[in-house]
Design an enzyme around this catalytic site. Structure first.
Site, short mmCIF file in Angstrom:
data_model
loop_
_atom_site.label_atom_id
_atom_site.label_comp_id
_atom_site.label_asym_id
_atom_site.label_seq_id
_atom_site.Cartn_x
_atom_site.Cartn_y
_atom_site.Cartn_z
N PRO A 132 0.76 -1.21 -0.04
CA PRO A 132 -0.17 -0.09 0.02
C PRO A 132 1.05 1.43 -0.02
O PRO A 132 0.58 2.28 -0.60
CB PRO A 132 -0.71 -0.13 1.33
N SER A 136 7.17 2.14 -6.96
CA SER A 136 8.29 2.30 -7.51
C SER A 136 9.63 2.10 -6.54
O SER A 136 10.49 1.41 -6.98
CB SER A 136 8.35 3.97 -8.04
N ARG A 287 -17.41 6.80 -41.99
CA ARG A 287 -18.19 8.17 -41.49
C ARG A 287 -17.96 9.36 -42.60
O ARG A 287 -16.66 9.44 -42.98
CB ARG A 287 -17.74 8.51 -40.05
N ILE A 356 -11.13 10.09 -33.66
CA ILE A 356 -11.72 9.94 -34.89
C ILE A 356 -13.35 9.54 -34.96
O ILE A 356 -13.96 9.78 -35.72
CB ILE A 356 -10.67 8.82 -35.66
N HIS A 357 -13.37 8.67 -33.74
CA HIS A 357 -14.91 8.08 -33.65
C HIS A 357 -15.75 9.41 -33.34
O HIS A 357 -16.99 8.83 -33.00
CB HIS A 357 -15.05 7.13 -32.55
N GLU A 382 4.90 -2.27 -14.45
CA GLU A 382 5.93 -2.71 -14.50
C GLU A 382 7.09 -1.34 -14.48
O GLU A 382 7.97 -1.45 -15.39
CB GLU A 382 6.13 -3.69 -15.85
N THR A 384 6.82 3.12 -13.73
CA THR A 384 5.93 4.08 -14.46
C THR A 384 7.04 4.65 -15.58
O THR A 384 8.34 4.25 -15.69
CB THR A 384 5.81 5.16 -13.61
N GLU A 386 8.44 7.66 -15.27
CA GLU A 386 9.46 8.17 -14.79
C GLU A 386 10.60 7.23 -14.44
O GLU A 386 11.83 7.43 -14.39
CB GLU A 386 8.94 8.97 -13.32
C1 LIG Z 1 -3.89 -2.55 -12.46
C2 LIG Z 1 -2.42 -2.81 -11.76
C3 LIG Z 1 -2.01 -4.11 -11.77
C4 LIG Z 1 -0.66 -4.16 -11.15
N1 LIG Z 1 -0.03 -5.33 -11.02
C5 LIG Z 1 0.76 -5.58 -9.99
C6 LIG Z 1 1.52 -6.87 -9.75
O1 LIG Z 1 0.87 -7.64 -10.35
N2 LIG Z 1 2.43 -6.91 -8.89
C7 LIG Z 1 2.97 -5.94 -8.26
O2 LIG Z 1 3.85 -6.14 -7.29
N3 LIG Z 1 2.57 -4.72 -8.41
C8 LIG Z 1 1.85 -4.43 -9.52
N4 LIG Z 1 1.11 -3.22 -9.81
C9 LIG Z 1 1.59 -2.02 -8.98
C10 LIG Z 1 2.49 -1.25 -10.19
O3 LIG Z 1 3.65 -1.74 -10.42
C11 LIG Z 1 2.66 0.23 -9.31
O4 LIG Z 1 1.54 0.82 -9.11
C12 LIG Z 1 3.81 0.97 -10.02
O5 LIG Z 1 4.97 0.54 -9.83
C13 LIG Z 1 3.63 2.53 -9.48
O6 LIG Z 1 3.85 2.36 -8.14
P1 LIG Z 1 2.97 3.33 -7.33
O7 LIG Z 1 1.56 3.14 -7.51
O8 LIG Z 1 3.04 3.06 -5.62
O9 LIG Z 1 3.25 4.69 -7.39
P2 LIG Z 1 4.56 5.81 -6.84
O10 LIG Z 1 5.82 4.95 -6.66
O11 LIG Z 1 4.13 6.20 -5.49
O12 LIG Z 1 4.69 7.07 -7.81
C14 LIG Z 1 3.62 7.83 -7.89
C15 LIG Z 1 4.18 8.82 -9.00
O13 LIG Z 1 5.21 9.54 -8.58
C16 LIG Z 1 6.28 9.17 -9.57
N5 LIG Z 1 7.65 8.77 -8.86
C17 LIG Z 1 7.99 8.09 -7.94
N6 LIG Z 1 9.16 7.66 -7.71
C18 LIG Z 1 9.79 8.77 -8.51
C19 LIG Z 1 11.10 9.38 -8.60
N7 LIG Z 1 12.11 8.93 -7.88
N8 LIG Z 1 11.52 10.46 -9.45
C20 LIG Z 1 10.36 11.08 -10.52
N9 LIG Z 1 8.93 10.32 -10.26
C21 LIG Z 1 8.85 9.54 -9.29
C22 LIG Z 1 5.80 7.92 -10.23
O14 LIG Z 1 6.35 7.87 -11.67
C23 LIG Z 1 4.31 8.10 -10.35
O15 LIG Z 1 4.00 9.19 -11.14
C24 LIG Z 1 -0.08 -3.15 -10.53
C25 LIG Z 1 -0.69 -1.63 -10.56
C26 LIG Z 1 -1.72 -1.73 -11.35
C27 LIG Z 1 -2.43 -0.27 -11.23
#
Ligand SMILES: Cc1cc2nc3c(=O)[nH]c(=O)nc-3n(C[C@H](O)[C@H](O)[C@H](O)COP(=O)(O)OP(=O)(O)OC[C@H]3O[C@@H](n4cnc5c(N)ncnc54)[C@H](O)[C@@H]3O)c2cc1C
Length: 404
Positions: A132, A136, A287, A356-357, A382, A384, A386
């Protein structure tokens, strides 16, 4: 008509596999995808079909009952499947990552125990790093394993497990500070993490003593496939279920898995973008406005040209990243670039197809509405954009070190 996203130099076997998968996608996935997605229904019949095709064992070595195919073959299949419905590619992706991690890092006993049943699709994998409070920043993991005789006791909460409910094997990354003082563990968090292979019953609720999968997270898109939390409360795992048999290697094992997972997410971006292009180019010829098909307006033709160019570029980078890994070379730079570019282009191509739609793109009757809700997931999963740019930037500075 020349199709987009062709791949040169494929073997006869690869071509045959891809044509079978494409046929399956056209007949079994595309006609039902949007309806199932709107109902958030698990595509059991499609999964059974994929099992029959042997897709769950595509990259598992033949000695363990798989097809022993390359990452490229796998990525091209994922591209085809995502073209039909991205959620279905999500069902095989975490399975593929766990099987890959077992193949690369598992003990002989672990490979023999899991891989044949994974190849058959009877055991299905999920992987769990996120919590939770973190996604990243994997080094901040707080879930913990403590040794107790021949077992480890795991406690903590995990978040965002794709296939958390339907899987029966979860690779879970936790802290295990054995042999380290608290100061050492804090200074080198990557070296005090361990991947545990946790077997469980599929389903929700308490699926094994000490392990609860509370329920499905309600998502804006990427429906059908279940995404869950996972709660460990005194979960006892035997020591022989430490991936590779040695603690402290989990971070590196997971990063290896995520690296091939990135090629996979790039492939999904390519597939979704291809479908969006197909929908856009068809609609643009049907269309009419101001007395002619909108495809005859230059503004729309330019959009189509940009979309197709992005589909081609993303495909080429994805194929390059997969081939690099298949050749045994490090591919983190190429995989990071492919994942970054393919997911950004996918979002842009989907948005153009949506535009387009016109108003109909906003209607649930049109497939593009689903794609519009699916594409953003690829910007996050996998790693973000960033995080990809951090990986790419670091590698570039290694390669282009200033020698002055
Ligand atoms: C539908 C879905 C399925 C998923 N499935 C899996 C799974 O099977 N197993 C698993 O382990 N995880 C899974 N995830 C989790 C996913 O890997 C994380 O959501 C992702 O790695 C981003 O982490 P966060 O959501 O905590 O965002 P955060 O890490 O909190 O980041 C929030 C924002 O801050 C930016 N940010 C963070 N650190 C930096 C930095 N150092 N410099 C600049 N910008 C930064 C990020 O790019 C993002 O824009 C899933 C997520 C979703 C939505």
């Amino acid at each position: 008509m020349a199709r987009l996203a062709q791949t040169a130099g494929l073997t006869d076997v690869q071509q045959e596999i891809l044509s079978t998968v494409r046929d399956f996608v056209d007949k079994e996935i595309i006609p039902v995808a949007t309806e199932l997605e709107h109902r958030d229904e698990y595509p059991q019949q499609i999964v059974d079909g994929l099992k029959e095709l042997g897709l769950f064992g595509l990259m598992i070595p033949e000695e363990y009952g798989g097809l022993g195919e390359s990452l490229l073959t796998y990525a091209l299949c994922v591209e085809e499947i995502a073209r039909g419905w991205m959620s279905v590619s999500g069902i095989i992706n975490t399975h593929f990552i766990v099987a890959y991690m077992l193949k690369q890092h598992g003990t002989q006993e672990q490979k023999e125990h899991f891989l044949p049943r994974m190849a058959a699709g009877d055991i299905r994998g999920a992987f769990s790093m996120s919590e939770p409070g973190l996604g990243s920043d994997v080094s901040a993991i707080t879930s913990k394993a403590v040794k107790d005789g021949d077992e480890y006791v795991l406690n903590g909460q995990k978040m965002w497990l794709t296939n958390g409910g339907t899987s029966s094997l979860v690779a879970v990354l936790v802290r295990s500070d054995e042999g380290h003082s608290p100061e050492e563990a804090a200074a080198k968090p990557h070296k005090s993490m361990t991947t545990f292979l946790v077997e469980k019953e599929p389903g929700f609720g308490e699926v094994r003593p000490g392990l609860t999968i509370p329920g499905k997270i309600d998502k804006m898109g990427y429906k059908g496939v279940d995404t869950t939390e996972l709660i460990m409360d005194g979960l006892r795992v035997p020591a022989d279920r430490v991936l590779g048999g040695v603690t402290g290697r989990g971070f590196y094992q997971m990063m290896d898995g995520v690296e091939v997972g990135r090629v996979n997410v790039a492939a999904r971006g390519c597939g979704v973008a291809q479908r969006a292009f197909e929908l856009g180019v068809q609609y643009a010829q049907q269309r009419h406005t101001f007395g002619k098909p909108i495809a005859q307006h230059q503004a729309i033709q330019f959009k189509l040209a940009e979309m197709a160019t992005k589909v081609e570029a993303a495909h080429a980078m994805m194929v390059n990243a997969a081939r690099k890994k298949d050749s045994g070379e490090r591919n983190d730079l190429e995989a990071g670039m492919a994942k970054y570019l393919a997911s950004e282009y996918c979002k842009e191509v989907v948005e153009d197809a949506f535009r387009i739609h016109g108003g109909y793109g906003f209607s649930k009757e049109y497939e593009i509405e689903r794609l519009y809700r699916e594409a953003p997931m690829l910007l996050i999963g996998e790693g973000t954009a960033e995080i990809q740019k951090m990986i790419i930037g670091r590698r570039l500075l290694e390669e282009y070190r200033f020698q002055g």
